[in-house]
Design an enzyme around this catalytic site. Structure first.
Site, PDB file in Angstrom:
ATOM      1  N   SER B 121       0.835  -1.199   0.000  1.00 50.44           N
ATOM      2  CA  SER B 121       0.000   0.000   0.000  1.00 50.44           C
ATOM      3  C   SER B 121       0.871   1.251   0.000  1.00 50.44           C
ATOM      4  CB  SER B 121      -0.885   0.010   1.248  1.00 50.44           C
ATOM      5  OG  SER B 121      -1.421   1.297   1.489  1.00 50.44           O
ATOM      6  N   TYR B 145      -2.249   5.311  -3.852  1.00 50.89           N
ATOM      7  CA  TYR B 145      -3.257   6.317  -3.534  1.00 50.89           C
ATOM      8  C   TYR B 145      -2.763   7.568  -4.214  1.00 50.89           C
ATOM      9  CZ  TYR B 145      -5.836   3.836   0.129  1.00 50.89           C
ATOM     10  OH  TYR B 145      -6.629   2.971   0.823  1.00 50.89           O
ATOM     11  N   THR B 171      -5.965   2.728  -6.680  1.00 56.23           N
ATOM     12  CA  THR B 171      -7.210   2.727  -5.905  1.00 56.23           C
ATOM     13  C   THR B 171      -8.040   3.941  -6.259  1.00 56.23           C
ATOM     14  OG1 THR B 171      -6.192   1.539  -4.086  1.00 56.23           O
ATOM     15  CG2 THR B 171      -8.179   2.790  -3.586  1.00 56.23           C
ATOM     16  N   LYS B 240      -8.583  -0.465  -8.834  1.00 54.49           N
ATOM     17  CA  LYS B 240      -9.175  -1.081  -7.623  1.00 54.49           C
ATOM     18  C   LYS B 240     -10.293  -0.223  -7.055  1.00 54.49           C
ATOM     19  CE  LYS B 240      -8.011  -2.674  -2.930  1.00 54.49           C
ATOM     20  NZ  LYS B 240      -8.504  -1.686  -1.996  1.00 54.49           N
ATOM     21  N   HIS B 264     -13.564  -1.826  -0.694  1.00 54.00           N
ATOM     22  CA  HIS B 264     -12.609  -1.368   0.312  1.00 54.00           C
ATOM     23  C   HIS B 264     -12.957  -1.976   1.682  1.00 54.00           C
ATOM     24  CE1 HIS B 264      -9.544   2.055   0.137  1.00 54.00           C
ATOM     25  NE2 HIS B 264      -9.369   1.559   1.338  1.00 54.00           N
TER      26      HIS B 264
END
Lengths: 371, 371, 371, 371
Positions: B121, B145, B171, B240, B264
């Site tokens: 992540s 992100y 994402t 995603k 999520h």
């Protein structure tokens, strides 16, 4: 109590005063040691399928019928060339010595007393011959957990045939052991030997977990196995563990003389449908080519009725009988069958059905309920 | 325990004896500090979507298959040009330092040990390079992100590419932080820095709430961003947070090399459908143009099976792995994957599916149940 | 606390720290006297419809949308010729003096502070003029419980018009008082006078039960009443209490300028459908001829979104605002609106909707869930 | 209390302050001895059908109607040539002496006081003549449990006719006693004689279980019995216990003057559908050839409304009346009817229905709810 290898077995022999079968579980839990009880009542994973097996009977409802001009319903039925006094039969259930010192011999006696049909399991605590003898001439089937070792299979089939069983039930839904959390929690190992395994090197089951026992069993089972067993025994072979029309037809194509719709009482594949929910479609596909036995979740006379009305010819159950066995031996088993037969008889009368054949043609409604 | 900024991090390193994944939550709660645990397990608003994510797997049922003549199911699968030993992958999950002092490096080790796929992540506690190195050559993806600051995005992508990640997961369902009540109740602020944020003025996350961190993230994300990242990295970009066929096709139109169906884990939009319920329709629309990853609510081998049979190519999960990380570090992570793989293997055998490809073609039933 | 006729009224004036609106009920219960609280929160009979009002929002689900390229959703909306900063309005709610000494004047202040729309009830604790004045020029509607005495009706309408209200809401679903068991249990009588009733012989409501007050209200209400009020006031008349397409069209045929879909928060007819469940069909029948207001069961930003996406133009709620009023006066009311607006804003962003108009065109899914 | 054969009977005579009918059960349980109470409230087997009888009313919803221009709904109705002040009637219910020393005579008085219709049971504690006399000229029906002994049947019918009953209700769903577990648990035997059985050798019921009493009853009941009773009495014969369109038509074909849709309050066949769920289809088949009475599960005014709107002409209930009888004698019975009539009246007003005929044509919605 009888103490076997440190395991306390019930040796009660008495008639039971049964309010209903679900209430037996709590009673039996008090006298069956934790590990044995967990093995008997537990299912796979979070037991969703196990629980839905019984709940799903609420997906269909029996239509009360009036002005039918009938009385004294007759529970007897003819199937597989046998005349039985009740359509409720004993499911093949392993290791009944966990519940009672007399094990399957007492179960066989109890079943015989009500004119029902007994199915022996490969993993019985008592031997094929002993269990057969206890049945007093009443009909029995023999269930085979197929071993990787054909010598072993043939030896069992020989013994079964010699004992006079009327059919072979080949279990095909246990090619690996289901993920049974109760057994893991209890670190359960069989404290009682399995009589049919005693002559083999792989051991008699005592001190083994279900996983080790299944390890000796065949994982690869296919249509050819059905054919081979039918040819070897010249007995009707009933394929147990069918949950789809496709597999039912595949089994019949391989020579199956009967289809046994079951999800192993929720002990094998969790996350599959309730056994009752798949019955009607399977029966439609089978279309009376061979008889159908049904089990998984049966606890009430109304469940038996609904299964028969959905295409079953015989309806089997296991756990409640084992609880009756623990609580009362052969007479306890008899009491359990009498209790469910009594409920079935009332249901038949109120549904306007005089015979089991009538039940098979009774309409069901399918209103949707949430409990 | 390791004390970091007053926050007690687990530093356990041991294999776990896992009964089942749902039971890990209670165990983990005992050793992860309240704020960190709330951040990990909580969802948005009243957590309706979070809860339904798992419940919805009951909307489909696996058909037990018999006479399939198979044994030893093979869990390995080839997807995104990778050969993986399990179709279960690690979902990109933020701030794993909340659970364990070694954070993502231990997770990467554990995932590598089972031959699985690790996704890092953006908000990792450990750096891209460190996490990649811990993976010992096993494949990893990097999840982005997207920041409002493209210099930052490019810097991260550069670092990820340099670290050898095989794909970028973009994402797109977190353009604002979901309304997570656990974090509000705990007045939660990250006690542990996020390694990838350290070099930026906006801070490393430490002492910030999730809202502050997301404030630096881009709110406006559109198809052009997918294209831009694909072109910049020349890596496959997996989008995603897809929950509709329309968005799946929009992403593919923008050059997505994979679709990641996820809500999520119920942490963003509450009141949306369970992720599993939308999967089949999305898969139908995608029609094998690109692979599909699925997550949200996965806790059982049967869930993995059902997701694969509904169109997923890989199935991801996060929380259970984080719990395993807290309880046992890299070995704990490995134990979690082994547990779900074991359940999946049993399910595959009992469903008559030898390979993951077989699972993808397995039929499901859709009887309606109320629990 | 302020003591009025022996009834303890809150006089708090403060901003509230709100986790979510459902949690306000328990807080408010601590400071509103039993009888008053029972009157506010109770519903008709066994409150089945009341409960389903909120549960039914789970019958539709919001589709999370991605790659929408939007940020900073705009909650403002234009309807009934007004520009409002939020689509969430205050439902006309009686006797707010039960919750707070300042009653409706504080509510009006709080609503004005968020740029919302206030609806006064005939049975307000404070007078039309006072409540209007408290609103500081922000728009207000006046709700009429039609009396059998037209002099009274005309006097109220005169006063409302003089106070500058923008529309009349005619409540048509309360031609008899619902069977509210809480009021029976508490033997509830209004301890606080209703300002608008003071000048009439039938009394000001103080010391009366809801039944006595409703007894003065008209039972026979028909299309002619809609016309008569519209003609008398020359204001838009919105018909409140519509639950079927037929009645919506009947109201429009009688000149209604708006349809207010409501089942009175489950306080009138129990055993009817959840208000949300009937909304979409009514909106289809209305077909944008006039705007639609919706209430009953709204507690979350996601509920507001779902109602808008199902055909509502404005979404109203009452009880949570009354709880906020009790807990914090005008500022408490403001906090309640800000809380639900904040949830709505997050929902809009995650659903890819930039404007209220976008929300009205957003798709919903209708997967079936059991909780 | 009156002590009869050691059984404590209530002898209260007073008006009741009723919140709602479901709450009466708990109150009545305090004053009715355990065995008697179990007999009254219990159902068959696990009481699934009993419970669903009431839950199923949630399967349909009443549409609140507005602008209907009605007031003062009129509950009176004309059916079977009678003018009744309420469509709610007393179901034929056995052995009311279990609840009150005055038994059916008090019930008859209470029913007469509200202008309703009383149905006597064959198994009444008081005689046909006494119960009829207590009714003060108000209409009564006589319910026949057909005996195997036609002399007995004819004697009862003679007596009923002499007492002036307006119709015979022939119960056809009790050809064997349902499996009532409460009675088994309590080892219940009737402590109070049944007046109509006194003159017969088989005994008056005292000291017998329900099974023994039913043993004297006919099991075989068919269309010819309907004809025979109709011819013998020259009174309308209403067939009670119908749960399918087929049986309704069969009864009409045999000369039935009315159809009584009932599953005996869940006391006979368990596992059948809720009585309300089968009503609409039966009414469609009957197509107004004869009137329809409905019972099983009715506890609210809204239930009465839904049954009438689904095809019933009269709606009966038993248990709540028996509880009212125990708690207040004739006045208690009257209070129970007044309570449900009051709820019905409110429901009718809010549903825009002025007359029972309007109710019969009122639309219902069928949204699906889970509680």
């Amino acid at each position: 109590m009888t103490l076997t290898n440190g395991y306390e077995q019930s040796d009660r022999e008495e008639k039971l005063n049964i309010l209903n079968l679900p209430s037996l579980e709590g009673e039996a839990k008090k006298i069956i040691p934790t590990g044995g009880f967990g093995y008997i009542f537990g299912g796979a994973e979070d037991e969703w399928t196990l629980k839905e097996n019984t709940q799903a009977f609420n997906h269909a409802q029996i239509v009360p019928r009036a002005l039918s001009n009938i009385d004294h319903p007759d529970l007897s039925t003819d199937v597989f060339g046998l005349h039985l006094k009740t359509p409720v039969m004993m499911a093949p259930t392993a290791a009944q010595g966990l519940a009672h010192a007399k094990g399957e011999t007492d179960t066989a006696k109890g079943v015989a007393a009500v004119g029902g049909l007994m199915a022996q399991s490969t993993y019985s605590s008592t031997s094929i011959a002993d269990t057969a003898a206890a049945g007093n001439g009443a009909p029995q089937f023999f269930q085979l957990y197929m071993s990787k070792d054909w010598t072993f299979n043939e030896s069992l089939l020989d013994e079964a045939k010699k004992a006079g069983v009327k059919a072979i039930i080949l279990t095909v839904d246990a090619t690996v052991d289901g993920y049974r959390e109760e057994d893991i929690i209890n670190n359960f190992q069989f404290p009682i030997p399995m009589a049919n395994l005693e002559k083999f090197a792989s051991g008699d089951g005592k001190g083994q977990g279900i996983g080790e026992i299944y390890a000796a069993a065949a994982q690869k089972i296919g249509p050819d196995d059905v054919r081979r067993i039918a040819e070897y025994t010249d007995l009707p072979v009933i394929v147990k563990g069918i949950q789809s029309p496709e597999d039912a037809l595949r089994a019949i194509g391989a020579g199956a003389a009967g289809i046994y719709v079951s999800n192993h009482g929720g002990r094998q594949l969790n996350g599959g449908p309730a056994s009752f929910d798949v019955l009607a479609d399977i029966a439609k596909a089978v279309n009376h080519q061979v008889p159908i036995i049904f089990d998984s979740g049966v606890r009430r006379g109304s469940h038996v009725f609904k299964a028969l009305a959905s295409g079953a010819d015989l309806v089997a159950f296991g756990r409640p009988v084992i609880y009756g066995l623990a609580l009362g031996g052969a007479e306890g088993v008899q009491s359990v069958f009498e209790a469910i037969d009594h409920e079935l008889e009332i249901t038949m009368q109120l549904a306007g059905t005089k015979t089991i054949e009538d039940v098979k043609h009774a309409p069901l409604t399918h209103f949707q309920y949430n409990d």
